[in-house]
Design an enzyme around this catalytic site. Structure first.
Site, PDB file in Angstrom:
ATOM      1  N   GLY A 147     -37.596  19.692  40.761  1.00  0.00           N
ATOM      2  CA  GLY A 147     -36.334  20.354  41.115  1.00  0.00           C
ATOM      3  C   GLY A 147     -35.297  19.346  41.585  1.00  0.00           C
ATOM      4  O   GLY A 147     -35.545  18.134  41.639  1.00  0.00           O
ATOM      5  N   HIS A 148     -34.121  19.876  41.938  1.00  0.00           N
ATOM      6  CA  HIS A 148     -33.018  19.004  42.370  1.00  0.00           C
ATOM      7  C   HIS A 148     -33.436  18.137  43.551  1.00  0.00           C
ATOM      8  O   HIS A 148     -33.210  16.932  43.552  1.00  0.00           O
ATOM      9  CB  HIS A 148     -31.807  19.848  42.762  1.00  0.00           C
ATOM     10  CG  HIS A 148     -31.060  20.359  41.578  1.00  0.00           C
ATOM     11  ND1 HIS A 148     -31.251  21.607  41.053  1.00  0.00           N
ATOM     12  CD2 HIS A 148     -30.127  19.758  40.811  1.00  0.00           C
ATOM     13  CE1 HIS A 148     -30.461  21.762  40.000  1.00  0.00           C
ATOM     14  NE2 HIS A 148     -29.768  20.657  39.838  1.00  0.00           N
ATOM     15  N   VAL A 149     -34.050  18.764  44.562  1.00  0.00           N
ATOM     16  CA  VAL A 149     -34.481  17.994  45.731  1.00  0.00           C
ATOM     17  C   VAL A 149     -35.799  17.280  45.428  1.00  0.00           C
ATOM     18  O   VAL A 149     -35.972  16.093  45.715  1.00  0.00           O
ATOM     19  CB  VAL A 149     -34.674  18.908  46.974  1.00  0.00           C
ATOM     20  CG1 VAL A 149     -35.134  18.086  48.171  1.00  0.00           C
ATOM     21  CG2 VAL A 149     -33.386  19.652  47.300  1.00  0.00           C
ATOM     22  N   LYS A 181     -23.258  33.500  56.835  1.00  0.00           N
ATOM     23  CA  LYS A 181     -23.735  33.634  55.459  1.00  0.00           C
ATOM     24  C   LYS A 181     -23.109  34.899  54.888  1.00  0.00           C
ATOM     25  O   LYS A 181     -22.716  35.803  55.643  1.00  0.00           O
ATOM     26  CB  LYS A 181     -25.259  33.765  55.470  1.00  0.00           C
ATOM     27  CG  LYS A 181     -25.929  33.414  54.171  1.00  0.00           C
ATOM     28  CD  LYS A 181     -26.373  31.975  54.107  1.00  0.00           C
ATOM     29  CE  LYS A 181     -27.031  31.687  52.789  1.00  0.00           C
ATOM     30  NZ  LYS A 181     -27.549  30.330  52.692  1.00  0.00           N
ATOM     31  N   GLY A 186     -42.777  22.105  43.390  1.00  0.00           N
ATOM     32  CA  GLY A 186     -41.372  22.096  42.953  1.00  0.00           C
ATOM     33  C   GLY A 186     -40.890  20.662  42.773  1.00  0.00           C
ATOM     34  O   GLY A 186     -39.730  20.341  43.035  1.00  0.00           O
TER      35      GLY A 186
HETATM   36  P1  NAD Z   1     -34.324  23.807  42.214  1.00  0.00           P
HETATM   37  O1  NAD Z   1     -34.229  25.176  41.622  1.00  0.00           O
HETATM   38  O2  NAD Z   1     -33.575  22.690  41.563  1.00  0.00           O
HETATM   39  O3  NAD Z   1     -35.855  23.343  42.287  1.00  0.00           O
HETATM   40  C1  NAD Z   1     -36.918  24.202  42.466  1.00  0.00           C
HETATM   41  C2  NAD Z   1     -38.056  23.691  41.602  1.00  0.00           C
HETATM   42  O4  NAD Z   1     -39.190  24.514  41.851  1.00  0.00           O
HETATM   43  C3  NAD Z   1     -37.761  23.792  40.093  1.00  0.00           C
HETATM   44  O5  NAD Z   1     -38.120  22.581  39.459  1.00  0.00           O
HETATM   45  C4  NAD Z   1     -38.656  24.952  39.646  1.00  0.00           C
HETATM   46  O6  NAD Z   1     -39.116  24.768  38.288  1.00  0.00           O
HETATM   47  C5  NAD Z   1     -39.808  24.842  40.625  1.00  0.00           C
HETATM   48  N1  NAD Z   1     -40.571  26.065  40.812  1.00  0.00           N
HETATM   49  C6  NAD Z   1     -40.123  27.345  40.844  1.00  0.00           C
HETATM   50  N2  NAD Z   1     -41.148  28.183  41.066  1.00  0.00           N
HETATM   51  C7  NAD Z   1     -42.260  27.418  41.209  1.00  0.00           C
HETATM   52  C8  NAD Z   1     -43.614  27.693  41.477  1.00  0.00           C
HETATM   53  N3  NAD Z   1     -44.057  28.942  41.614  1.00  0.00           N
HETATM   54  N4  NAD Z   1     -44.486  26.654  41.573  1.00  0.00           N
HETATM   55  C9  NAD Z   1     -44.048  25.389  41.416  1.00  0.00           C
HETATM   56  N5  NAD Z   1     -42.776  25.064  41.143  1.00  0.00           N
HETATM   57  C10 NAD Z   1     -41.884  26.074  41.058  1.00  0.00           C
HETATM   58  O7  NAD Z   1     -33.907  23.976  43.744  1.00  0.00           O
HETATM   59  P2  NAD Z   1     -33.548  22.819  44.787  1.00  0.00           P
HETATM   60  O8  NAD Z   1     -32.070  22.770  44.921  1.00  0.00           O
HETATM   61  O9  NAD Z   1     -34.305  21.580  44.476  1.00  0.00           O
HETATM   62  O10 NAD Z   1     -34.094  23.465  46.138  1.00  0.00           O
HETATM   63  C11 NAD Z   1     -35.488  23.521  46.399  1.00  0.00           C
HETATM   64  C12 NAD Z   1     -35.721  24.250  47.716  1.00  0.00           C
HETATM   65  O11 NAD Z   1     -35.077  23.561  48.778  1.00  0.00           O
HETATM   66  C13 NAD Z   1     -35.173  25.683  47.757  1.00  0.00           C
HETATM   67  O12 NAD Z   1     -36.008  26.468  48.578  1.00  0.00           O
HETATM   68  C14 NAD Z   1     -33.827  25.501  48.431  1.00  0.00           C
HETATM   69  O13 NAD Z   1     -33.412  26.701  49.072  1.00  0.00           O
HETATM   70  C15 NAD Z   1     -34.148  24.420  49.442  1.00  0.00           C
HETATM   71  N6  NAD Z   1     -32.981  23.632  49.842  1.00  0.00           N
HETATM   72  C16 NAD Z   1     -32.272  22.945  48.921  1.00  0.00           C
HETATM   73  C17 NAD Z   1     -31.170  22.183  49.327  1.00  0.00           C
HETATM   74  C18 NAD Z   1     -30.378  21.383  48.340  1.00  0.00           C
HETATM   75  O14 NAD Z   1     -29.609  20.509  48.765  1.00  0.00           O
HETATM   76  N7  NAD Z   1     -30.518  21.593  47.056  1.00  0.00           N
HETATM   77  C19 NAD Z   1     -30.808  22.146  50.693  1.00  0.00           C
HETATM   78  C20 NAD Z   1     -31.575  22.848  51.617  1.00  0.00           C
HETATM   79  C21 NAD Z   1     -32.664  23.591  51.174  1.00  0.00           C
END
Ligand code: NAD
Length: 358
Positions: free
Chosen positions: A184-186, A84, A181
């Site tokens: 979010g994307h996931v 990292k 969340g």
């Molecule tokens: P993202 O930023 O698209 O989604 C996060 C969501 O959480 C958003 O909709 C945001 O509005 C919401 N949020 C933020 N603070 C909040 C709170 N206090 N209460 C409720 N909702 C809240 O991110 P993502 O890409 O969907 O990733 C989500 C998590 O998964 C992160 O921790 C990321 O590190 C982990 N992750 C993501 C991936 C990936 O492929 N995107 C892979 C491995 C791990």
């Protein structure tokens, strides 16, 4: 004057192979690249840019994250190691293009032992800038695209395993799941998989407009962001922030399992034991959320195709089942068992490499 503690004595040093401190006064770059293990292949992991309060905070972050990538990549049985990098965000105005070109030069100096992608605070466009000075970057706009659907699929499979092991359910029909969340994307992809499988969803997100829309689409309930910890459900699924299982939230949980996409869900390693004491099963985050890195393999390995990805996601299911079974039979926290398996696999790979060299 206090003498800075050696990086070798840092609690997260964990036998890192290399740690590079890179500085470039012309662009303001101050970066640290941590290579935890290359025993299975080049160390792959994102670059995070953050306004760290001190360089030692940046060292702690990069070592912890790099170790985490190493464990995630070996648990997913990928032909890569883990690393990292972090960039200490320059104060005031700075030339982003020049900064990431300087970062690319630092990456290049490692001769391919480290391959960078984007992480918090870094965009695919920044990787394009870094690509001008090194070929050892992935996550480019024309690359494998958004990893979130694959991450969501892996988490969905993981939740199926958790439902079977912790709830004795062979299907998610009627299983009550509280998702943090959700938009979010996931989160959004995951919620659609869960709804299709018949789960009863309670959702929260700080993006309330998107939340109401998604809940209406899926026939789900919604709660405020702080109420999610009090929801009576079978599974709590964190998909927003890290450290959400902490001393303030743990006693509020009314679930039988925690399984979600967020990285570093446990505020401390001890939280794993605290969950176990409360009879709450835990799916170690770096095992269940490896779909994203599996997807990124498409930019590193030519063997990558949809069937390969599917096989790796199925592999995550059996690894998670193995961990949950061991946690149950040995009465020990799942997060510690996962760490032990990861460390053992790295050690075995090292021994294999040594034998091959003899
Ligand atoms: P993202 O930023 O698209 O989604 C996060 C969501 O959480 C958003 O909709 C945001 O509005 C919401 N949020 C933020 N603070 C909040 C709170 N206090 N209460 C409720 N909702 C809240 O991110 P993502 O890409 O969907 O990733 C989500 C998590 O998964 C992160 O921790 C990321 O590190 C982990 N992750 C993501 C991936 C990936 O492929 N995107 C892979 C491995 C791990």
């Amino acid at each position: 004057m206090s003498v800075p503690a050696s990086v070798f004595e840092h609690p997260s040093f964990d036998n890192h192979e290399k740690v590079l401190f890179a500085s470039d006064p012309a662009t303001g770059l101050q970066a640290i690249i941590a290579v935890h293990s290359t025993v299975r292949g080049p160390a792959v992991g994102g670059c995070r840019m953050w306004g760290y309060d001190s360089p030692s905070e940046a060292v702690t972050d990069v070592l912890r994250l790099s170790q985490g990538m190493s464990y995630k990549n070996i648990m997913a049985d990928l032909p890569i190691g883990g690393g990292k990098s972090v960039i200490i965000k320059p104060k005031g105005e700075f030339d982003r293009e020049a900064l990431f070109q300087a970062f690319g030069r630092a990456v290049d100096s490692l001769g391919g032992h480290y391959i960078s992608a984007e992480d918090v605070g870094v965009s695919p466009d920044d990787m394009v800038s870094a690509r001008r000075t090194t070929r050892h970057v992935v996550g480019l706009p024309q690359g494998t695209g958004d990893p979130s659907p694959t991450t969501a699929k892996g988490v969905f499979f993981g939740i199926q395993v958790v439902a079977e092991k912790a709830l004795g359910k062979s299907s998610l029909e009627g299983v009550r799941i509280a998702v943090q969340g959700a938009t979010g994307h996931v989160g959004a992809y995951l919620c659609r998989h869960l709804a299709k499988a018949g789960a009863e969803l309670t959702l929260t997100d700080i993006n309330t407009d998107a939340l109401e829309k998604l809940a209406a689409e899926l026939g789900a309930k919604t709660v405020g962001k702080d109420e999610i910890y009090d929801v009576e459900a079978d599974i709590f699924t964190p998909c927003a922030l890290g450290a959400v299982i902490n001393e303030n939230t743990i006693d509020r949980l009314k679930v039988r399992a925690v399984a979600g996409a967020a990285n570093n869900q446990l505020a401390t390693r001890e939280m794993g034991a605290e969950l176990m004491k409360r009879k709450i099963a835990y799916a170690p985050d770096y095992v269940i959320n490896a779909g994203g890195i599996i997807n990124i393999m498409g930019e590193i390995e030519t063997r990558f195709d949809r069937n390969w990805v599917e096989g790796k996601l199925q592999g995550l299911k059996s690894t998670l089942a193995e961990i949950l079974d061991a946690a149950e039979s040995e009465g020990r926290p799942a997060n510690l068992i996962a760490d032990e398996i990861a460390r053992q696999r790295i050690e075995d790979a090292r021994a294999g490499t040594r034998h091959a060299a003899e």
